[in-house]
Scaffold this active site. Structure first.
Site, PDB file in Angstrom:
ATOM      1  N   HIS A  88      31.217  27.838  68.351  1.00 24.45           N
ATOM      2  CA  HIS A  88      31.350  29.295  68.211  1.00 24.45           C
ATOM      3  C   HIS A  88      31.855  29.687  66.825  1.00 24.45           C
ATOM      4  CE1 HIS A  88      31.950  33.332  70.053  1.00 24.45           C
ATOM      5  NE2 HIS A  88      32.897  33.430  69.136  1.00 24.45           N
ATOM      6  N   HIS A  90      31.180  32.917  63.628  1.00 23.57           N
ATOM      7  CA  HIS A  90      30.467  34.121  63.156  1.00 23.57           C
ATOM      8  C   HIS A  90      30.348  33.984  61.644  1.00 23.57           C
ATOM      9  CE1 HIS A  90      31.460  36.502  66.901  1.00 23.57           C
ATOM     10  NE2 HIS A  90      32.425  35.594  66.928  1.00 23.57           N
ATOM     11  N   SER A 172      27.469  49.470  74.879  1.00 23.99           N
ATOM     12  CA  SER A 172      27.928  49.909  76.205  1.00 23.99           C
ATOM     13  C   SER A 172      27.395  51.290  76.558  1.00 23.99           C
ATOM     14  CB  SER A 172      29.463  49.935  76.226  1.00 23.99           C
ATOM     15  OG  SER A 172      29.946  50.839  75.249  1.00 23.99           O
ATOM     16  N   HIS A 206      28.025  40.247  73.829  1.00 23.14           N
ATOM     17  CA  HIS A 206      29.213  40.510  73.009  1.00 23.14           C
ATOM     18  C   HIS A 206      30.489  40.420  73.827  1.00 23.14           C
ATOM     19  CE1 HIS A 206      32.291  42.925  70.936  1.00 23.14           C
ATOM     20  NE2 HIS A 206      31.874  42.247  69.903  1.00 23.14           N
ATOM     21  N   GLU A 236      39.438  38.063  76.192  1.00 23.81           N
ATOM     22  CA  GLU A 236      40.091  37.569  74.982  1.00 23.81           C
ATOM     23  C   GLU A 236      41.514  38.132  74.865  1.00 23.81           C
ATOM     24  OE1 GLU A 236      37.778  38.475  71.534  1.00 23.81           O
ATOM     25  OE2 GLU A 236      39.119  37.382  70.164  1.00 23.81           O
ATOM     26  N   ASP A 335      35.661  29.929  65.848  1.00 28.87           N
ATOM     27  CA  ASP A 335      35.398  31.355  65.712  1.00 28.87           C
ATOM     28  C   ASP A 335      35.043  31.598  64.244  1.00 28.87           C
ATOM     29  OD1 ASP A 335      35.028  33.929  66.629  1.00 28.87           O
ATOM     30  OD2 ASP A 335      36.969  34.056  67.629  1.00 28.87           O
TER      31      ASP A 335
HETATM   32  C1  BEZ Z   1      29.960  49.049  72.089  1.00 26.35           C
HETATM   33  O1  BEZ Z   1      30.037  49.606  73.147  1.00 26.35           O
HETATM   34  O2  BEZ Z   1      28.899  48.977  71.461  1.00 26.35           O
HETATM   35  C2  BEZ Z   1      31.195  48.436  71.505  1.00 26.35           C
HETATM   36  C3  BEZ Z   1      32.400  48.576  72.166  1.00 26.35           C
HETATM   37  C4  BEZ Z   1      33.544  48.001  71.660  1.00 26.35           C
HETATM   38  C5  BEZ Z   1      33.479  47.284  70.476  1.00 26.35           C
HETATM   39  C6  BEZ Z   1      32.276  47.142  69.819  1.00 26.35           C
HETATM   40  C7  BEZ Z   1      31.132  47.710  70.345  1.00 26.35           C
HETATM   41 FE   FE2 Z   2      33.886  35.223  68.466  1.00 27.86          FE
END
Ligand code: BEZ
Ligand code: FE2
Length: 433
Positions: A88, A90, A172, A206, A236, A335
């Site tokens: 993992h 980024h 979201s 995510h 987390e 990470d």
């Molecule tokens: C999203 O809903 O896209 C989002 C929410 C929290 C952190 C990053 C993205």
């Molecule tokens: Fe991560």
């Protein structure tokens, strides 16, 4: 009848020998002081390899079997490990050094949002290559790259390492989720075109709070039907737990501010149950309860343990002793440089060793070596992570500063004393970092 059987037998025997002689033309026999096989450290063992491991035996026997092979005998106190796996990372935040705010999760997330554009803009291919090289120098021959935009794909195709390329799904908000999902599918397709360049296409979710359940289910179905590796950040921070359980806490202000909502899109049990049909690599899980961990165990999931990231973002300690009791396989992973000061896998192992101060030292050191070799190889179905006939010839050669007083201590001494490995071999080729 008997005569002709003997003739056939002799012919096959000669044919086999001819093949082996031919094979030995492009074979290397490698002899280190110790060889890590089946979680033990053996002396007087050599391996013969081409792009794969062909044989494991004494040096003398391998020389007889493969007379034309190149012989490579290392200096004293060397240990041959399978190449290491960092599950993992980024890469797109590799330019961060002192910009992001450490200490607590939400202030860190705020600082990511504030600085994201600048950090990503500064993170060109040169910076990402340097990050790949740092992993390589510490013996990492395979890594899992979490990609939000696909910008690291080019570097990942150029790096000598194998890359599990986790195309990340985020979003979201129901009104934009479809568009983000379409973008995710496009990135996934692009990565599928790079399989011949060492890319293993994969999917990352995510997190529970940032992915709408409708697109989450679609992405999981793609992973199931196409048998793609799947990963997700999970529990987390304490703030994440509070938001998913009670729709309160620091995430409430965050969601009100950035998304004009005070409702979470899912809860913990709904999120975990979405993964019932596919063993998934959950990153962090620091805030998971015993019951939730038991559920992960029941469904054959695994966990990425990122101790330095968890410490720097104020998230807490993953109770590895619970994972061990429950039999949950875990990897140790760095990470990204957005929540760490290096991508050196040995820095991460040392952090884990010091963090879990109650774990028995030698036993836990051996478990840590497994957590970057055979364990992640097994849950991602990689043909590596073990020194075994037929596995890919991916190796990390470590040189200990002195002779270990006992073979039981080799894992511990390796973790304590290694910053850079002496040599990295991927697919049978020596790689310089
Ligand atoms: C999203 O809903 O896209 C989002 C929410 C929290 C952190 C990053 C993205
Ligand atoms: Fe991560």
């Amino acid at each position: 009848m008997l005569k002709s059987s003997i003739k056939i037998f002799l012919f096959l025997y000669k044919f086999k020998n001819m093949l082996e002689l031919k094979k030995s033309n492009y074979m290397t026999i490698l002899k280190t002081t110790y060889t890590y096989i089946n979680e033990n450290f053996y002396t007087n063992i050599a391996i013969a390899y081409s792009h794969k491991i062909e044989a494991i035996d004494s040096l003398a026997n391998l020389q007889i079997k493969f007379p034309n092979a190149i012989i490579k005998e290392t200096k004293a106190n060397t240990v041959l490990y399978p190449g290491f796996i960092n599950t993992h990372v980024h890469l797109e935040f590799s330019s961060n050094k002192t910009t992001l705010k450490y200490g607590e999760f939400i202030p860190w997330l705020d600082s990511v949002i504030k600085n994201r554009e600048d950090l990503v803009a500064e993170c060109d291919n040169r910076v990402m290559k340097k990050a790949c090289n740092e992993m390589l120098a510490s013996g990492v021959t395979t890594f899992g790259a979490i990609s939000s935009f696909g910008v690291e794909l080019e570097v990942c195709t150029q790096t000598p390492q194998k890359v599990i390329f986790f195309n990340e799904l985020i979003g979201s908000n129901a009104t934009t989720a479809d568009m983000l999902y379409a973008d995710f599918l496009e990135r996934l397709d692009t990565s599928k075109n790079c399989i011949n360049k060492g890319i293993i296409p994969a999917i990352a979710i995510h997190s529970p709070y940032s992915v709408h359940p409708i697109v989450l289910k679609r992405a999981i179905n793609v992973a199931i039907s196409e048998k793609l590796p799947l990963s997700a950040h999970f529990l987390e921070s304490q703030a994440e737990r509070e938001w998913l359980e009670k729709e309160s806490g620091e995430f409430l202000d965050f969601f009100k501010k950035f998304f004009s909502t005070s409702r979470a899109v899912t809860n913990i049990s709904e999120f975990i149950e979405s993964f019932d049909e596919i063993p998934t690599h959950f990153t962090h899980a620091v805030q998971a309860t015993k019951e939730e961990l038991a559920y992960l165990a029941e469904k054959n999931h695994s966990i990425a343990h990122c101790p330095r990231s968890n410490r720097l973002l104020g998230c807490g300690r993953l109770p590895v002793e619970e994972l061990i009791t429950l039999g949950i396989p875990f990897s140790v992973a760095t990470d990204g440089l957005s929540s760490n000061n290096s991508l050196n896998i040995f820095d991460e192992l040392r952090a884990s060793l010091m963090l879990h101060h109650q774990a028995p030292l030698d036993k836990f050191s051996n478990l840590l070596i497994k957590a970057i070799t055979s364990v992640p190889a097994k849950f991602f179905n990689l043909n590596s992570g073990l020194i075994e006939i037929g596995k890919d010839a991916d190796f990390a050669i470590v040189t200990l500063p002195d002779m270990p007083s006992s073979v039981e201590d080799i894992a511990l001494q390796t973790i304590l004393h290694t910053n850079e490995v002496t040599e990295v071999i991927i697919g049978g080729k020596i790689i310089s970092s």
